[in-house]
Design a protein around this motif. Structure first.
Motif, short mmCIF file in Angstrom:
data_model
loop_
_atom_site.label_atom_id
_atom_site.label_comp_id
_atom_site.label_asym_id
_atom_site.label_seq_id
_atom_site.Cartn_x
_atom_site.Cartn_y
_atom_site.Cartn_z
N ALA A 322 36.63 36.53 82.50
CA ALA A 322 37.54 37.16 81.55
C ALA A 322 38.18 36.14 80.62
N ALA A 323 38.60 34.99 81.17
CA ALA A 323 39.26 33.97 80.36
C ALA A 323 38.32 33.37 79.34
N TYR A 324 37.11 33.01 79.76
CA TYR A 324 36.17 32.37 78.84
C TYR A 324 35.63 33.36 77.80
N GLU A 325 35.46 34.62 78.21
CA GLU A 325 35.05 35.63 77.23
C GLU A 325 36.12 35.79 76.16
N ALA A 326 37.40 35.82 76.57
CA ALA A 326 38.50 35.97 75.61
C ALA A 326 38.55 34.80 74.64
N MET A 327 38.18 33.59 75.10
CA MET A 327 38.19 32.42 74.24
C MET A 327 36.89 32.28 73.44
N LYS A 384 39.75 22.63 74.47
CA LYS A 384 40.45 22.63 73.18
C LYS A 384 41.19 23.95 72.96
N ARG A 385 40.57 25.05 73.34
CA ARG A 385 41.23 26.35 73.21
C ARG A 385 42.42 26.44 74.15
N MET A 386 42.24 25.95 75.37
CA MET A 386 43.32 26.03 76.36
C MET A 386 44.52 25.17 75.99
N LEU A 387 44.29 24.08 75.27
CA LEU A 387 45.39 23.17 74.93
C LEU A 387 46.12 23.58 73.66
N GLU A 388 45.70 24.65 73.03
CA GLU A 388 46.42 25.14 71.86
C GLU A 388 47.85 25.51 72.26
N GLY A 389 48.82 24.97 71.58
CA GLY A 389 50.21 25.22 71.92
C GLY A 389 50.82 24.15 72.78
N ALA A 390 49.99 23.26 73.35
CA ALA A 390 50.50 22.14 74.15
C ALA A 390 50.42 20.86 73.32
N THR A 391 51.19 19.85 73.72
CA THR A 391 51.13 18.53 73.09
C THR A 391 50.23 17.63 73.92
N LEU A 392 49.20 17.06 73.30
CA LEU A 392 48.26 16.19 73.99
C LEU A 392 48.50 14.74 73.58
#
Length: 619
Positions: A322-327, A384-392
């Motif tokens: 579900a998570a990877y399909e959504a991304m 990269k999609r998962m880190l959207e909204g975080a500071t790297l």
């Protein structure tokens, strides 16, 4: 018990406006208006929406998901009245999951929630004995669907609920949904001042609620029903202890995540979804220094017959897909699973009694299993999609963590303070045990090499210990499993040999001159299960529970010792892409004191304190 939950036997009215469950000879909702009934009986009966006003978080549990109509009524009220940053966490239990098409037919009759119904139907849960959490972040709402007998499911739940919708079929027709043991679980899981509402005023129900401590009161009923029931849990009630595995909710505003692989990125995504500031520190110059640097990897299930880990693996697989399909990063090519040596009986048992419906899992003419929704994920795209909204922040190796007040100072190799955070998540793979508080974790490292290049791709991925999958018009295959890194040429030779055994026709068409190789370290544990949870204070924990070594019962009421605010996710082995999204959600949920996603048994099976517990048992 069959691995697949039973589908309900349904009886429709001639105009398809009424739905009856034949096994219980009862309807799913009132003919006089299901939405109006939900508002009058359940929302008004639990004091909503007034009770969640000025609340940052509100948790509700429903017994009897059915068509999802009560949830849609609740969602509609939440959208109209919630604070911009507030979150609503709903857990809903169902023994006989309704098919999506049947739910869609019902919900077409309720135009007042049509837009919300479309969103819910698009994410309709899979019929499986595994918890499934659906997030609707734009509305600050999470919905966790739990399949199974209500008493059993509640027995494994953790958390504290502010409201209860008791909407099982009538007590006379479905007594198991209204048992004394079930009411005891409701009491254990109720937050101070919790409210419960139900359509029935049956004496056994009222007396059952009162026997466990609720104050119950009859109220005017809805439509042709003369009365309904409301119940209130005492405001001064104290929370129940959680056992010997540490749990401390800290509700952080800022979290440091050490490691930008798929594990760290999954935690970061789960935290940012909750509005928490996340800073991800990566020791390497860029993303993908570890196993997450592979160009692609398989997402497929491990389907065990029973045990606490079977819940973890099945839930992880459904959550990952579900998570990877959504991304938009899952290439669902399908995975053919062939029996490994000595595993023929287990695979046959799985095929004869599948844990997933036919559109997810089926038998091929060859006798192999096909996981139709499984496939390939490119880790870099997912991260990269998962880190959207975080500071790297890259090139930021961390030497140690220092406690300061209620937070933690994260220090660089030269002792400089990199940042201060309310909580820290150790998601640094092979480097996990370099931190002294985590040194007790029995992490072992293995080296795995994969190959990819030109060749005629198979129609779907194949696995039989080793694997091969279509990739970029060619093939990707592997992987070795070496305790110490092997010479690349030797590892490639073994991968090619394994490919010839697995798929000779594919191997014959591989252009060996075009092949690329990549080796990376995997972190594994002795029990091959992942690690996720609050880091225990090992010396203090062992001292507090020393009686376990002598077979004596634990009598202390003190909380299990822990490094409050320090969490671990690791030991994912070769299943990191499948496990990480769910485990990230588990850690974020526990930080924020939300109702549990996994059952307590499943949670304990992956908790870092399990190794301390076993060490005492062996003494």
């Amino acid at each position: 018990m069959p691995r697949l939950p039973p589908a309900p036997e349904l009886q429709w009215s001639e105009d398809f406006t009424s739905l009856r469950a034949t096994a219980f000879d009862d309807i799913y909702f009132s003919k006089d208006g299901g939405l109006a009934e939900a508002d009058a009986v359940f929302l008004a009966g639990t004091g909503l929406p007034e009770r969640w006003q000025n609340r940052d978080r509100f948790a509700l549990c429903e017994l009897g998901f059915g068509t999802g109509l009560n949830i849609l009524a609740l969602w509609r009220a939440w959208k109209k009245t919630r604070l911009p940053h507030a979150q609503l966490h709903i857990s809903s239990i169902e023994s006989f999951p309704l098919a999506r098409d049947d739910a869609a037919r019902v919900l077409r009759a309720f135009p007042g929630v049509s837009e919300l119904a479309e969103q819910l139907l698009a994410r309709w849960p899979v019929r499986a004995y595994a918890p499934q959490r659906l997030w609707f972040p734009e509305d600050g709402l999470s919905l966790t669907l739990l399949t199974g007998d209500a008493e059993t499911v509640l027995g494994g739940l953790t958390g504290a609920f502010d409201a209860w919708f008791l909407d099982g079929f009538a007590p006379a027709r479905n007594p198991g949904m209204w048992s004394p043991a079930l009411f005891e679980h409701i009491a254990r899981l109720s937050a101070p001042g919790a409210r419960a509402a139900t359509f029935t005023v049956a004496g056994d129900v009222r007396r059952g609620l009162e026997a466990v401590g609720f104050t119950a009161e009859k109220k005017p009923g809805f439509a042709k029903k003369r009365e309904r029931l409301e119940a209130t849990w005492p405001v001064e009630a104290l929370p129940q202890p959680r056992g010997i595995y540490p749990f401390v909710a800290i509700n952080p505003k800022r979290v440091a995540v050490l490691g930008a692989g798929i594990a760290g990125a999954s935690v970061a995504q789960a935290l940012t979804r909750r509005g928490i500031e996340v800073v991800v520190l990566e020791a390497a110059r860029g993303l993908g220094a570890g196993a997450s640097g592979n160009p692609a990897g398989l997402v497929m299930p491990r389907l065990d017959r029973a045990g606490a880990l079977s819940e973890v693996y099945l839930a992880s697989y459904l959550h990952a897909v579900a998570a990877y399909e959504a991304m938009g990063v899952l290439e669902a090519c399908g995975v053919e699973q062939r029996a490994r040596d000595g595993g023929e009986d287990a695979l046959a048992d799985l095929l004869d009694d599948p844990p997933l419906p036919a559109d997810w899992f089926s038998r091929l003419p060859s006798g192999a299993a096909l996981h139709a929704r499984a496939g390939m994920v490119r880790p870099q795209a997912a991260i990269k999609r998962m880190l959207e909204g975080a500071t790297l922040i890259t090139e930021s190796p961390v030497q140690r963590l220092d406690r300061e007040g209620e937070g933690w100072i994260v220090r660089a190799l030269d002792g400089r303070a990199l940042l201060k955070a309310d909580a820290v998540v150790l998601a640094c793979g092979a480097a996990l045990t370099q931190f002294e508080p985590a040194a007790f974790l029995p992490i072992a490292l293995s080296s795995g090499q994969i190959e990819w290049g030109e060749g005629a791709p198979p129609t779907h991925a194949l696995t039989h210990g080793s694997y091969v999958a279509p990739f970029d018009g060619g093939v990707l295959f592997g992987a070795t499993f070496d305790k110490t890194p092997a010479p690349p040429a030797d590892a490639r030779a073994r991968n090619l040999s394994a490919l010839r055994d697995l798929a000779p026709d594919v191997a014959a068409n591989v252009d060996e001159a075009s092949l690329h190789s990549r080796a990376s370290e995997r972190a594994t544990t002795p029990d091959r299960a992942p690690i996720a949870g609050l880091l225990p204070d090992a010396p203090a924990w062992l001292a507090q529970y020393a009686d376990l070594a002598h077979g004596r019962a634990v009598t202390t009421s003190q909380a299990p010792p822990a490094h409050s605010g320090v969490y671990v996710i690791g030991g994912l082995g070769a299943r990191g892409l499948t496990l990480a999204p769910l485990l990230g959600e588990v850690i974020a949920s526990e930080m924020c004191n939300e109702p549990g996603l996994l059952s307590q048994l499943a949670r304990d099976a992956i908790h870092p304190a399990r190794f301390l517990h076993r060490a005492l048992k062996r003494r």
